[in-house]
Design a protein around this motif. Structure first.
Motif, PDB file in Angstrom:
ATOM      1  N   ALA A 192     -13.504   8.780  -1.054  1.00 50.96           N
ATOM      2  CA  ALA A 192     -12.513   9.674  -0.289  1.00 50.96           C
ATOM      3  C   ALA A 192     -13.220  10.770   0.421  1.00 50.96           C
ATOM      4  CB  ALA A 192     -11.756  10.356  -1.544  1.00 50.96           C
ATOM      5  N   TYR A 193     -14.215  11.234  -0.117  1.00 50.83           N
ATOM      6  CA  TYR A 193     -14.932  12.334   0.688  1.00 50.83           C
ATOM      7  C   TYR A 193     -15.398  11.969   2.151  1.00 50.83           C
ATOM      8  CZ  TYR A 193     -18.404  16.343   0.951  1.00 50.83           C
ATOM      9  OH  TYR A 193     -19.106  17.457   1.388  1.00 50.83           O
ATOM     10  N   LEU A 194     -16.011  10.633   2.220  1.00 51.16           N
ATOM     11  CA  LEU A 194     -16.555  10.148   3.459  1.00 51.16           C
ATOM     12  C   LEU A 194     -15.368   9.888   4.484  1.00 51.16           C
ATOM     13  CD1 LEU A 194     -19.634   7.958   2.322  1.00 51.16           C
ATOM     14  CD2 LEU A 194     -19.691  10.252   3.182  1.00 51.16           C
ATOM     15  N   THR A 211     -11.075   3.324   5.322  1.00 49.97           N
ATOM     16  CA  THR A 211     -11.821   2.439   4.356  1.00 49.97           C
ATOM     17  C   THR A 211     -13.220   2.841   4.244  1.00 49.97           C
ATOM     18  OG1 THR A 211     -12.556   0.766   5.808  1.00 49.97           O
ATOM     19  CG2 THR A 211     -10.387   0.386   4.738  1.00 49.97           C
ATOM     20  N   LEU A 212     -14.013   2.770   3.283  1.00 48.16           N
ATOM     21  CA  LEU A 212     -15.402   3.105   3.286  1.00 48.16           C
ATOM     22  C   LEU A 212     -16.283   2.653   4.356  1.00 48.16           C
ATOM     23  CD1 LEU A 212     -17.707   4.857   1.989  1.00 48.16           C
ATOM     24  CD2 LEU A 212     -18.082   2.766   0.430  1.00 48.16           C
ATOM     25  N   PRO A 213     -16.107   1.348   4.695  1.00 50.73           N
ATOM     26  CA  PRO A 213     -16.984   0.494   5.803  1.00 50.73           C
ATOM     27  C   PRO A 213     -16.729   1.173   7.196  1.00 50.73           C
ATOM     28  CG  PRO A 213     -16.091  -1.114   4.333  1.00 50.73           C
ATOM     29  CD  PRO A 213     -15.619   0.092   4.081  1.00 50.73           C
ATOM     30  N   GLN A 214     -15.546   1.511   7.669  1.00 56.94           N
ATOM     31  CA  GLN A 214     -15.022   2.219   8.754  1.00 56.94           C
ATOM     32  C   GLN A 214     -15.825   3.554   8.774  1.00 56.94           C
ATOM     33  OE1 GLN A 214     -10.713   2.380   8.765  1.00 56.94           O
ATOM     34  NE2 GLN A 214     -10.677   0.149   8.974  1.00 56.94           N
ATOM     35  N   ALA A 215     -15.590   4.519   7.424  1.00 58.86           N
ATOM     36  CA  ALA A 215     -16.253   5.730   7.615  1.00 58.86           C
ATOM     37  C   ALA A 215     -17.541   5.810   7.770  1.00 58.86           C
ATOM     38  CB  ALA A 215     -15.833   6.455   5.965  1.00 58.86           C
ATOM     39  N   LEU A 216     -18.491   4.825   7.166  1.00 58.43           N
ATOM     40  CA  LEU A 216     -19.940   4.924   6.962  1.00 58.43           C
ATOM     41  C   LEU A 216     -20.321   4.682   8.656  1.00 58.43           C
ATOM     42  CD1 LEU A 216     -20.864   2.696   3.920  1.00 58.43           C
ATOM     43  CD2 LEU A 216     -21.180   5.019   4.447  1.00 58.43           C
ATOM     44  N   LEU A 227     -24.195  14.118   3.741  1.00 53.96           N
ATOM     45  CA  LEU A 227     -22.782  14.611   3.053  1.00 53.96           C
ATOM     46  C   LEU A 227     -22.813  14.143   1.529  1.00 53.96           C
ATOM     47  CD1 LEU A 227     -20.245  13.424   5.535  1.00 53.96           C
ATOM     48  CD2 LEU A 227     -20.401  15.597   4.723  1.00 53.96           C
ATOM     49  N   ILE A 228     -23.503  12.789   1.064  1.00 54.33           N
ATOM     50  CA  ILE A 228     -23.522  12.555  -0.199  1.00 54.33           C
ATOM     51  C   ILE A 228     -24.624  13.239  -1.004  1.00 54.33           C
ATOM     52  CG2 ILE A 228     -24.285  10.870  -1.677  1.00 54.33           C
ATOM     53  CD1 ILE A 228     -23.049   8.890   0.648  1.00 54.33           C
ATOM     54  N   LEU A 229     -25.596  13.671  -0.435  1.00 52.92           N
ATOM     55  CA  LEU A 229     -26.682  14.482  -1.069  1.00 52.92           C
ATOM     56  C   LEU A 229     -26.087  15.888  -1.413  1.00 52.92           C
ATOM     57  CD1 LEU A 229     -29.517  14.879  -1.995  1.00 52.92           C
ATOM     58  CD2 LEU A 229     -30.011  15.570   0.169  1.00 52.92           C
ATOM     59  N   SER A 230     -25.311  16.360  -0.445  1.00 49.75           N
ATOM     60  CA  SER A 230     -24.707  17.709  -0.633  1.00 49.75           C
ATOM     61  C   SER A 230     -23.510  17.551  -1.855  1.00 49.75           C
ATOM     62  CB  SER A 230     -23.993  18.276   0.567  1.00 49.75           C
ATOM     63  OG  SER A 230     -23.114  19.344   0.242  1.00 49.75           O
ATOM     64  N   ALA A 231     -22.764  16.460  -1.994  1.00 47.39           N
ATOM     65  CA  ALA A 231     -22.021  16.289  -2.876  1.00 47.39           C
ATOM     66  C   ALA A 231     -22.478  16.242  -4.196  1.00 47.39           C
ATOM     67  CB  ALA A 231     -21.213  15.278  -2.688  1.00 47.39           C
ATOM     68  N   LEU A 324      -4.934  16.690  -3.708  1.00 44.23           N
ATOM     69  CA  LEU A 324      -6.248  16.477  -3.330  1.00 44.23           C
ATOM     70  C   LEU A 324      -6.138  15.557  -1.986  1.00 44.23           C
ATOM     71  CD1 LEU A 324      -9.191  17.115  -3.330  1.00 44.23           C
ATOM     72  CD2 LEU A 324      -9.409  14.940  -4.941  1.00 44.23           C
ATOM     73  N   ARG A 325      -5.392  14.751  -1.985  1.00 49.02           N
ATOM     74  CA  ARG A 325      -5.612  13.686  -0.944  1.00 49.02           C
ATOM     75  C   ARG A 325      -4.471  14.302   0.285  1.00 49.02           C
ATOM     76  NH1 ARG A 325      -4.615  10.104  -5.417  1.00 49.02           N
ATOM     77  NH2 ARG A 325      -2.176  10.500  -5.236  1.00 49.02           N
ATOM     78  N   ALA A 326      -3.752  15.187   0.134  1.00 48.25           N
ATOM     79  CA  ALA A 326      -3.173  15.944   1.211  1.00 48.25           C
ATOM     80  C   ALA A 326      -4.035  16.954   1.669  1.00 48.25           C
ATOM     81  CB  ALA A 326      -1.823  16.742   0.741  1.00 48.25           C
ATOM     82  N   HIS A 327      -5.023  17.714   0.782  1.00 51.46           N
ATOM     83  CA  HIS A 327      -5.974  18.654   1.350  1.00 51.46           C
ATOM     84  C   HIS A 327      -6.892  17.873   2.117  1.00 51.46           C
ATOM     85  CE1 HIS A 327      -8.476  22.241   1.295  1.00 51.46           C
ATOM     86  NE2 HIS A 327      -9.244  21.324   1.153  1.00 51.46           N
TER      87      HIS A 327
END
Length: 402
Positions: A192-194, A211-216, A227-231, A324-327
């Motif tokens: 969700a974060y990505l 989707t995750l592949p699209q985000a990556l 981003l992931i390291l920060s999270a 959360l999903r709306a935010h």
């Protein structure tokens, strides 16, 4: 100006939505009852402060339309806001800016990247209250505490396996997008974060990421790992209470099982399997976020027994997930698919929504009852599933790979 007796109002003025989001989370950690408003236009911030004086202003000196120094100068010349506490943030921290800020008496002048521990300490002093937060040991006050946080930009806990995999990935030095997909495709929070980051103004295109592949692909390796390291380093990533951590593990495994079942059905029906997988993975993000807030309640001295935990999660999980999903501004079609897992509605629907709802029914089947028994339910009929295909739905372990 001392913080108001009621929930304090904090205005966050920053051009970067990710920085504003981070600042709001840190404010919520220090004062869970605070109301934080993010804005990216200096002139609008000035108007808002004059209309209602906040308890604290956090402003980047590079804010658009009216820079932070000019904004603070205007506020110092306006009677009601002359003493407004203001934290200035500066990505360059030039000597000229520091000198220009001194006559304006900011509460703090901090350079970016932020030292989060230092910021928390400063916020703790500026937003101190004599009233304990949250109120202790009363169910109705726990509900009040959670209601104040429901609209906050919360995050879900990250399992130890994800932190370890991230560390190994960084140490290896050699990785590609496919490697990252294999590591993170079973983590609801990271997914969700990505997706949220890939749909932000910085990366937005006419086609939303779902989707995750699209985000990556849109973020790239370097930005993704940052981003992931920060999270994984943030406080919300860890659950100190082993009972809450066990629940997080259980909810994550349930999410993976729904994702795998949804994707399997979609693939058999030649539908969008990746989209169904993503919606299934994110269906119980609200429950995972709640675990973080229940940990926060306990950290601040609140008491919670097993029955209370289960009741809160059952009553509030869906609403927390929706907020959360709306935010995070997840694409509306993805949010609708996630909602279809919980309930179905009359009217025109896409087949993928039927798949999500049926996956939920499959998950809730009593132990020993075969998937083929759902042959006559409306969703199976609308998808034109036959008994043989339903009987073949894998009752796999949630930990097995998609």
């Amino acid at each position: 100006m001392p913080p108001s007796a009621s929930a304090p109002l904090i205005i966050i003025a920053d051009n970067d939505p990710e920085i504003a989001d981070l600042l709001a989370r840190i404010v919520a950690e220090v004062r869970p009852d605070a109301r934080a408003i993010a804005m990216d236009d200096g002139r609008k911030v000035l108007t808002a402060c004059k209309r209602q004086t906040p308890d604290l202003l956090i402003a980047d000196v590079a804010i658009a339309t009216l820079d932070g120094l000019s904004l603070l100068r205007e506020l110092r010349g306006h009677g009601p806001t002359q003493r407004l506490p203001c934290i200035l943030l500066d990505g360059k921290a030039s000597a000229a800016n520091v000198r220009a800020a001194q006559p304006l008496h900011p509460a703090a002048y901090l350079s970016k990247p932020l030292d989060r521990d230092d910021l928390r300490k400063r916020l703790g002093k500026l937003l101190a209250t004599d009233t304990p937060v949250p109120p202790r040991q009363q169910q109705e006050r726990l509900d009040d505490f959670l209601e104040q946080l429901r609209e906050a930009p919360g995050k879900a806990p990250i399992l130890e396996e994800i932190r370890s995999a991230t560390a190994q990935c960084l140490q290896a030095g050699e990785y590609d997008l496919h490697d990252l997909e294999k590591i993170y495709k079973q983590n609801p929070h990271i997914t969700a974060y990505l997706i949220h980051a890939a749909n932000s103004a910085v990366y937005y295109t006419a086609t939303p990421c779902t989707t995750l592949p699209q985000a990556l692909a849109r973020l790239g390796i370097k930005r993704t790992l940052n981003l992931i390291l920060s999270a994984t380093l943030e406080e919300h990533a860890r659950l100190a209470d082993h009972r809450l951590a066990d629940k997080a593990r259980g909810f994550t495994q349930q999410a993976i099982q729904v994702a795998q079942t949804s994707a399997w059905l979609a693939k058999q029906l030649k539908l969008d399997a990746e989209l169904c997988y993503t919606a299934g993975l994110l269906h119980n993000l609200g429950e995972l976020v709640l675990l973080h807030y229940l940990q926060k309640w306990q950290d601040q001295g609140g008491e919670l027994d097993e029955a209370q935990r289960n009741d809160i999660i059952e009553r509030r999980g869906a609403s927390f997930g929706s907020a959360l999903r709306a935010h995070w501004r997840l694409p509306i079609n993805l949010r609708q698919l996630i909602g279809a897992y919980y309930s179905f509605w009359n009217g025109v629907v896409v087949p993928e929504a039927l798949v999500l709802n049926l996956a939920g029914q499959l998950l809730r089947l009593p132990e020993g009852q075969e998937p083929g028994t759902l042959f006559d339910v409306r969703e199976a009929r609308m998808l034109r599933l036959d008994r043989k295909l339903l009987a073949e739905v894998p009752r796999q372990s949630a930990s097995s790979a998609h």
